[in-house]
Design a protein around this motif. Structure first.
Motif, PDB file in Angstrom:
ATOM      1  N   GLU A  24      96.506  58.482  28.988  1.00  0.00           N
ATOM      2  CA  GLU A  24      95.078  58.154  29.028  1.00  0.00           C
ATOM      3  C   GLU A  24      94.616  57.684  27.652  1.00  0.00           C
ATOM      4  OE1 GLU A  24      92.369  58.160  31.103  1.00  0.00           O
ATOM      5  OE2 GLU A  24      93.537  58.756  32.831  1.00  0.00           O
ATOM      6  N   ASN A  84      92.415  57.771  24.495  1.00  0.00           N
ATOM      7  CA  ASN A  84      91.642  58.865  23.915  1.00  0.00           C
ATOM      8  C   ASN A  84      90.744  58.316  22.806  1.00  0.00           C
ATOM      9  OD1 ASN A  84      93.272  58.518  21.633  1.00  0.00           O
ATOM     10  ND2 ASN A  84      94.617  60.197  22.174  1.00  0.00           N
ATOM     11  N   GLU A  85      90.129  59.216  22.045  1.00  0.00           N
ATOM     12  CA  GLU A  85      89.210  58.760  21.000  1.00  0.00           C
ATOM     13  C   GLU A  85      89.923  57.925  19.938  1.00  0.00           C
ATOM     14  OE1 GLU A  85      90.353  63.014  19.716  1.00  0.00           O
ATOM     15  OE2 GLU A  85      90.096  61.917  21.577  1.00  0.00           O
ATOM     16  N   ARG A  92      83.330  57.652  28.996  1.00  0.00           N
ATOM     17  CA  ARG A  92      84.498  58.524  29.142  1.00  0.00           C
ATOM     18  C   ARG A  92      84.395  59.791  28.281  1.00  0.00           C
ATOM     19  NH1 ARG A  92      89.820  55.966  30.696  1.00  0.00           N
ATOM     20  NH2 ARG A  92      89.277  54.118  31.859  1.00  0.00           N
ATOM     21  N   LEU A 104      84.354  59.916  24.960  1.00  0.00           N
ATOM     22  CA  LEU A 104      85.337  59.791  23.891  1.00  0.00           C
ATOM     23  C   LEU A 104      84.764  59.216  22.599  1.00  0.00           C
ATOM     24  CD1 LEU A 104      88.343  58.577  26.065  1.00  0.00           C
ATOM     25  CD2 LEU A 104      88.057  60.819  24.979  1.00  0.00           C
ATOM     26  N   SER A 118      84.052  59.900  19.233  1.00  0.00           N
ATOM     27  CA  SER A 118      84.317  60.818  18.123  1.00  0.00           C
ATOM     28  C   SER A 118      83.575  60.321  16.887  1.00  0.00           C
ATOM     29  CB  SER A 118      85.813  60.854  17.826  1.00  0.00           C
ATOM     30  OG  SER A 118      86.249  59.576  17.394  1.00  0.00           O
ATOM     31  N   ASN A 128      84.881  64.949  25.755  1.00  0.00           N
ATOM     32  CA  ASN A 128      86.345  65.003  25.811  1.00  0.00           C
ATOM     33  C   ASN A 128      86.992  64.870  24.429  1.00  0.00           C
ATOM     34  OD1 ASN A 128      86.505  65.256  28.677  1.00  0.00           O
ATOM     35  ND2 ASN A 128      85.941  63.107  28.827  1.00  0.00           N
ATOM     36  N   VAL A 129      86.213  65.154  23.405  1.00  0.00           N
ATOM     37  CA  VAL A 129      86.676  65.065  22.015  1.00  0.00           C
ATOM     38  C   VAL A 129      86.691  66.480  21.433  1.00  0.00           C
ATOM     39  CG1 VAL A 129      86.078  64.152  19.734  1.00  0.00           C
ATOM     40  CG2 VAL A 129      85.719  62.742  21.760  1.00  0.00           C
TER      41      VAL A 129
END
Length: 118
Positions: free
Chosen positions: A31, A33-34, A68, A70, A72, A109-110
């Motif tokens: 997936e 990610n950040e 999402r 994400l 950060s 999600n971070v």
């Protein structure tokens, strides 16, 4: 990439294709990610020579990261650093936030240590 326009363009296309493959096949590629979003923002800023294309890519990537969860600190800094202030403000406001009021959903999600500074 410090090359000619065509080399930068080719590199950008490769990066975008790899990113899209990650989103389409997360079981194979993982997936995004950040870090993926931060890297794609940086790549887009460095490899796009057309300003309107660059801004369209930056907006799309930033909104995807928001959706999402994400965003950060690194994603936010990269977006703010590589886009004009009026543009970044407009995009952030269009998503129902401000540079000072970042919704928790944007970084859900971070890891907490990487959350954008409020």
């Amino acid at each position: 990439v410090n090359g000619m326009h065509s080399e930068k363009r080719d590199s950008l296309i490769i990066a975008i294709n790899a990113f899209e493959d990650m989103k389409k096949n997360p079981s194979i590629h993982g997936e995004p990610n950040e870090y993926t979003y931060g890297t794609m923002l940086k790549v887009s800023a460095k490899l796009t020579s057309c300003e309107s294309e660059k801004l369209a890519l930056m907006e799309s990537l930033f909104i995807q990261a928001c959706n999402r969860g994400l965003v950060s600190r690194g994603v936010m800094e990269q977006f703010l650093k590589t886009t004009p202030n009026h543009f970044s403000s407009r995009v952030i406001l269009s998503q129902g936030a401000s540079k000072r009021e970042i919704p928790e959903s944007w970084h859900r999600n971070v890891p907490r240590s990487s959350w954008p500074v409020r």
